[in-house]
Each structure stands twice: as structure tokens, then as C-alpha cells.
Design a protein around this motif. Structure first.
Motif, PDB file in Angstrom:
ATOM      1  N   LEU A  33       3.906  12.983  -2.887  1.00  0.00           N
ATOM      2  CA  LEU A  33       5.094  12.182  -3.522  1.00  0.00           C
ATOM      3  C   LEU A  33       4.996  10.692  -3.006  1.00  0.00           C
ATOM      4  O   LEU A  33       5.300  10.436  -1.745  1.00  0.00           O
ATOM      5  N   VAL A  34       5.020   9.744  -3.864  1.00  0.00           N
ATOM      6  CA  VAL A  34       4.878   8.277  -3.272  1.00  0.00           C
ATOM      7  C   VAL A  34       6.239   7.864  -3.036  1.00  0.00           C
ATOM      8  O   VAL A  34       7.235   7.956  -3.818  1.00  0.00           O
ATOM      9  N   ASP A  43       0.814  -1.157  -0.215  1.00  0.00           N
ATOM     10  CA  ASP A  43      -0.118  -0.229   0.002  1.00  0.00           C
ATOM     11  C   ASP A  43       0.820   1.239   0.133  1.00  0.00           C
ATOM     12  O   ASP A  43       1.841   1.074   0.701  1.00  0.00           O
ATOM     13  N   ALA A  44       0.625   2.021  -0.739  1.00  0.00           N
ATOM     14  CA  ALA A  44       1.356   3.502  -0.812  1.00  0.00           C
ATOM     15  C   ALA A  44       1.295   4.292   0.394  1.00  0.00           C
ATOM     16  O   ALA A  44       0.593   4.512   1.216  1.00  0.00           O
ATOM     17  N   GLY A  73       4.116   4.892  -8.965  1.00  0.00           N
ATOM     18  CA  GLY A  73       4.927   3.998  -8.205  1.00  0.00           C
ATOM     19  C   GLY A  73       5.946   4.916  -7.463  1.00  0.00           C
ATOM     20  O   GLY A  73       5.781   5.907  -7.421  1.00  0.00           O
ATOM     21  N   PRO A  74       6.713   4.170  -6.641  1.00  0.00           N
ATOM     22  CA  PRO A  74       7.916   4.957  -5.678  1.00  0.00           C
ATOM     23  C   PRO A  74       8.531   6.018  -6.546  1.00  0.00           C
ATOM     24  O   PRO A  74       8.836   5.742  -7.796  1.00  0.00           O
ATOM     25  N   SER A  75       8.800   7.256  -5.976  1.00  0.00           N
ATOM     26  CA  SER A  75       9.363   8.468  -6.425  1.00  0.00           C
ATOM     27  C   SER A  75       8.716   9.173  -7.467  1.00  0.00           C
ATOM     28  O   SER A  75       9.398  10.069  -8.054  1.00  0.00           O
ATOM     29  N   THR A  76       7.097   8.847  -7.584  1.00  0.00           N
ATOM     30  CA  THR A  76       6.672   9.603  -8.560  1.00  0.00           C
ATOM     31  C   THR A  76       5.656  10.518  -7.746  1.00  0.00           C
ATOM     32  O   THR A  76       4.911  10.367  -6.934  1.00  0.00           O
TER      33      THR A  76
END
Length: 613
Positions: A307-308, A286-287, A343-346
Motif C-alpha cells: 500500500l503506497v 520517492d514512494a 500514487g498515495p493510498s493505492t
């Protein structure tokens, strides 16, 4: 040691036991922890000279004072710790990558661009994004945090970098610190013609405190007087040694305006990330992440740029951001395109929240709407209590009399409304730091995101507050209502201007200070006696001029023998005059004061208001 007794009731005496309380706790919260009656704690506080009600949120110092008296040790739980405990009660782990090593995949580095105001941070991001943000900024100063993702090629491989744009003005220090905390690498922009400036050092310290690697972009190398070597030398003093000098910091000479060496800078960022960081995250959980900025959009409601940091955020997820929550209705990327997942860092813009969260608030995805609402409500209640504790002015019994007379401390009440939570927060902290002495106090009654509303005007009218609109206007009937109620609304689009004007207003509220200005002196040569007027001094004006109705003092043998006299009559020969200048003779009558002698000097003066610096 005997336990304290209040009204015959014995109070529990701690033996140095620790009591954990959250910030802004009340005496009732304390009483629950030690099994005491809240009313008896109110009495203890009264004995200590503090007037506190049982349910009022009190400051950390007050809790500390009470604990010392009763031999307890109070541990004030930090908001972060409290938040962790809150999430643990819902079986949620924040800040952890779930799953083992095999679940982790590489993610793009998150980069913050920092540096002194006007050294070209936004221009650099422009060059990177090939768009023009500067033109749309009021006064050319970045007022918002934005986030963008760019692609670059390093060693024949496509790589992505996420940029967070932090505001440049020193008032945004709090946001900039948060920007650094959500960051993997900092780009420090230094103008080659200016060198290291105060905010350069400030930005550098933030990056070091956040323990992030730094890449230095020496900008404006095309400008006359540019000296990139000097910049390298200056930064050596602050522990940033260039690779060519045997250090481990990469320096890249660029011109954001001409677009020179931008690719080299992006490559330096990727190489620094690869060399010193392990940038991996689990995209399957989960984000979780951080809100970079948030504002109220007229058509779309509360909008947050998030920011994820781990996991993947999808449309339809239920998320909590600070004290806001909601189901993700839509997500937009930095180009304004709809996306289904991030996703991550997006960085993405999220629609669907109940209210506007704060810049820097953490976000997480939860299974159920109900859980999200409970977490958000508990966080909101905690914030409210902490705010009440900050607002409460501690009045001891000795000071109560003075405080009731009021007038000694004047207060400027403010209501701040802005277009984004980061701007509002930065403006509030700047204004609260204004120092114009002890006589005037600033109090922010309310701050919020969005247009100035009728309820803001109502609050302002009821508390004599000034409303500040930062990049927002009054909506609907609020303007007419403000005119009717006589409420002052000030609109600003640049933070400097707001701070300067409020500072000027504060100085205007200060009681005027007066200084004495000498006007002239008169030497008594002769004394005439009048049955109607008493003694009249025949004088020669030695310096300046003597005017009727001004203040005077009488000096005899160099000593002041009478103060606070008034020049009631002034004559030249037979005529009444308003003033007599230096070198002329005349007659002076000091009203009821008759104790004058020959050779006495009458010194006249007036009190003038001192301009404040």
C-alpha cells in the motif's frame, strides 16, 4: 564501590551510565560499548550462574542482569527505533512527507473492515467489489489480507476508497493489529442478529489503539431476529454512540447478501474521513508505504501486495521491503491489470523482490540497488540476532544438571511452510500460545513461504520435527524423501484444524497420568496355614470383585498396615480362579506377605490412565 575484578583484570564500573544495545546483542557488543574484554564479561556471567558465550545472542533479561551487576543501565533499542537510526545513516527519512503544504494533495481514505468471525466482513467486501471471494476461501474463513480500491459518488463527486481485508480468526490478531495501523478508518461489521461478540470488542480495541475513526456497519438486517437498535445500545457501552443518539459515530444498517445500503456505507466512510481527517500526501517524492501481504508465486517468484502511503511507486524503482529488496519488474492493480505507477493510498501487487517480506513490513524506494541491499541485509541480521536471543534457553548452573538429564521437558519441533507470510506468522503465533502445561515445549525451527522443499525435510529429519504445510504441498522429490526419512508432513487449509491437531499431538506427548480405581474389598474370616504357600486368607468378598494379579493393601481397624501387595493366588474351594465377585467366599494368597489377622480387610485396586481434557 569497588570495580569487579575477574582473574586479576579490573572491569570498568559504570556509574549508572546508559548503554544502548539492540535486541539480541551479544556480550561482545556490550564489551565494545564499555571498552572491556568480552572474555571477562563471560566470567562475570558465570559468576552470576549463567553460561553464555561471548558471541551468542542473549535475551534482554540477561543483558539487564549483567548491567545491574556492573552498575550500568541498559537501554534496549526497539526495532522501530533501530530501523529509524539505520535509515538515518543512509540519509533517508521514513514516514515524513517531503516538501511544504503546497506539495500535498488529497488522497483516498484507507479502510480496514473488522469484526467477529462470520459476521459478514468478506461478504461485505464482495458486495462492494461485486465479486465473489467467499467461495474460494477454505472453510469460509479469510486466510489472506487483500487490498482493493473502489469508486463511489458523493455529492456528485467521484471519490475513491481503498479497502484492506483483514482475516477474521482470532489467531490473526497480530496481522489485524497491523492492518489497523496502516488504516485511516475502520468499518466495524456487527451482525444484527448476533450483536456484539468477543472478537467485535477485540477489533474495536485495535481500532481505538490505532486511534482511527470507526464507522459501524450493522449487517444481516434481512435475517430473522435482526435487531439493529440492540446493536446500537450494546456499542454505547464501548464508547461508540450513534449520531442519532447524540454521538459522533455513523451507524449504517446494511445487508451484504442482498446488497442493501452499500452506497450509504461508502458515503458514511467518505463523510467521516472529510469530517475528522486531513488525508493528504505528497505524490512527487520517492514512494513509501507498507506491505500488506506477500507470498511466493511459482511462476513469478516473491510477490508482495503493498500500500503506497506517500509518494508514487513506479515500475523500475529500487525498493526495500523489510529484509527483502529488488527492482520493481511489474505492478498489478486489484483487477490483475498491469500499471506503470501507483500514487498515495493505492494498493498494488509488486513483482521483482529477492525474497518474501513479512506482512506489515515497511517499504521505501531508494536511489541505488547497493543501498537497498545494505539496508535489507542489516535488517535481516538484526532479525536473526533477535530470533537467536528468543530461542536461547537460559540455563543457570543449578538447573544445568536437570536440563542435561532432559526427558523432563519434552519438545515438539515444528517447521511451518505456508502460501503467504501473514498466514505463516499467524499460525506460528497461535501454536506458540498453546498451553498444555510445563512438561511439553513447542519450538518452531523454521518458518517460510512456499512449497515444502528437500531442505525442509533434511532439517526435519535431523531434528525430529513435524512439517506443517498450510495451503502448500511438498514439491519435487521432497515427498519421496519424507517417506524415506520417516518425516511427518501435515497439510492444512484451515487454521483451526492445524491448531486442534497440534494441540492433540502435544497432549499425546505428555507423560500419561494415572489414577487409582478401587476394584473390590475382601474381609478375612479365617486363616489357613500352608507349608508351601504360607498363610492363606479365607475371605468374604464385601464389594466389587477381587481379581488375581491385581494390587492390594491391607487395612486393620481402619488403618492401612501394608501397601503394594499383590493378589498372587485366588481359590474357590479346590479350584484356582481368576476372579471372585461380591457375596462369594474364597481363599486369597498375598505371596510372601503373611502378617494377616481375622477381621483384616484386603482392598484391591488398579492404576488406570486418566484421559486428558
Amino acid at each position: 564501590m569497588q570495580a569487579p575484578s575477574v582473574g586479576g583484570v579490573m572491569l570498568p564500573r559504570g556509574n549508572g551510565q546508559t548503554v544502548r544495545l539492540s535486541r539480541g546483542a551479544s556480550l561482545t557488543d556490550f564489551a565494545e560499548k564499555i571498552n572491556a574484554n568480552p572474555a571477562s564479561l563471560v566470567q562475570v556471567m558465570l559468576n552470576l550462574g549463567e553460561m553464555v558465550t561471548a558471541t551468542q545472542s542473549v535475551s534482554d533479561e540477561t543483558l539487564q542482569l549483567l548491567a545491574d551487576e556492573m552498575n550500568y543501565v541498559v537501554e534496549i533499542v526497539s526495532p522501530e527505533e533501530e530501523d529509524r537510526e539505520l535509515l538515518e545513516s543512509f540519509d533517508i527519512e521514513f514516514g515524513e512527507d517531503e516538501g511544504g503544504e503546497e506539495a500535498l494533495v488529497a488522497r483516498p481514505p484507507v479502510v480496514t473492515v473488522m469484526g467477529h468471525v462470520d459476521h459478514g466482513k468478506t461478504r461485505l467486501l464482495d458486495a462492494i467489489r461485486k465479486t465473489n471471494v467467499v467461495a474460494g476461501e477454505a472453510g469460509g474463513i479469510t486466510q489472506h489480507i487483500g487490498a482493493y480500491q473502489v469508486a463511489t459518488e458523493v455529492n456528485g463527486e467521484d471519490r475513491r476508497i481503498t479497502f484492506i481485508d483483514t482475516p477474521g480468526h482470532e489467531a490473526f490478531t497480530a496481522m489485524r493489529a497491523r492492518g489497523a495501523k496502516s488504516t485511516d478508518i475502520a468499518i466495524l461489521v456487527v451482525a444484527a442478529n448476533d450483536g456484539v461478540m468477543p472478537q467485535t470488542v477485540e477489533a474495536l480495541n485495535h481500532a481505538k489503539a490505532a486511534d482511527v475513526p470507526i464507522v459501524v456497519a450493522v449487517n444481516k438486517i434481512d435475517v430473522e431476529g435482526a435487531d439493529p437498535t440492540k446493536v446500537r445500545g450494546q456499542l454505547t457501552e464501548y464508547g461508540l454512540v450513534a449520531e442519532e443518539y447524540g454521538g459522533d459515530t455513523m451507524f449504517v444498517d446494511i445487508s451484504a447478501k442482498q446488497g442493501l445500503h452499500i452506497d450509504d456505507l461508502l458515503e458514511a466512510v467518505i463523510l467521516t474521513a472529510d469530517a475528522s481527517l486531513d488525508l493528504r500526501a505528497n505524490p512527487e517524492q520517492d514512494a513509501q508505504g507498507i506491505a500488506i501481504e506477500a507470498h511466493l508465486d511459482r511462476g513469478r517468484g516473491a510477490v508482495a501486495t503493498v500500500l503506497v502511503q506517500r509518494g508514487t511507486l513506479r515500475v523500475g524503482d529500487t525498493m526495500v521491503v523489510g529484509d527483502a529488496y529488488g527492482r520493481v519488474r511489474a505492478m498489478l492493480d486489484d483487477g490483475g491489470n498491469n500499471v506503470e505507477e501507483a500514487g498515495p493510498s493505492t494498493p498494488v501487487l509488486v513483482l521483482g523482490l529477492t525474497n518474501v517480506p513479512g506482512a506489515g513490513d515497511n517499504f521505501l524506494v531508494v536511489e541505488e540497488d547497493r543501498t537497498a541491499r545494505q539496508i535489507a541485509e542489516k535488517r535481516a541480521a538484526r532479525e536473526r540476532n533477535a530470533a537467536f536471543a528468543r530461542k536461547g534457553i537460559r540455563i543457570s548452573l543449578e538447573d544445568l544438571d536437570k536440563a542435561l538429564k532432559a526427558g523432563e521437558v519434552q519438545q515438539l519441533n515444528l517447521i511451518i511452510k505456508g502460501d503467504a507470510s501473514g498466514s505463516v506468522e499467524a499460525l506460528e503465533s497461535s501454536l506458540l500460545q498453546l498451553d498444555v502445561g510445563d512438561e511439553v515445549d513447542i519450538r518452531v525451527l523454521h518458518r517460510g513461504v512456499g512449497a515444502v522443499t528437500e531442505s525442509d525435510i533434511n532439517l526435519a529429519a535431523g531434528s525430529d520435527a513435524i512439517v506443517i504445510g498450510f495451503n502448500v504441498r511438498a514439491e519435487g522429490r521432497a515427498t519421496q524423501m519424507a517417506e524415506r526419512e520417516g518425516v511427518d508432513i501435515r497439510y492444512y487449509s484451515v487454521i483451526y484444524q492445524a491448531i486442534e491437531e497440534i494441540e492433540a499431538a502435544l497432549k499425546g506427548m505428555l507423560k500419561p497420568e494415572y489414577e487409582e480405581v478401587e476394584l473390590g474389598t475382601a474381609e478375612i474370616r479365617e486363616i489357613f496355614r500352608s507349608s508351601k504357600l504360607g498363610n492363606i486368607a479365607g475371605v468374604l468378598i464385601r464389594s466389587g470383585e477381587v481379581r488375581r494379579n491385581t494390587k492390594a493393601r491391607l487395612i486393620r481397624d481402619g488403618k492401612v498396615v501394608a501397601e503394594n501387595l499383590t493378589i498372587e493366588g485366588l481359590r474357590r474351594f479346590k479350584d484356582d480362579v481368576t476372579e471372585i465377585r461380591e457375596g462369594y467366599e474364597g481363599g486369597i494368597n498375598l505371596g510372601n506377605f503373611n502378617d494377616i489377622k481375622v477381621d483384616d480387610v484386603i482392598a484391591t485396586y488398579e492404576m488406570r490412565e486418566k484421559p486428558r481434557g
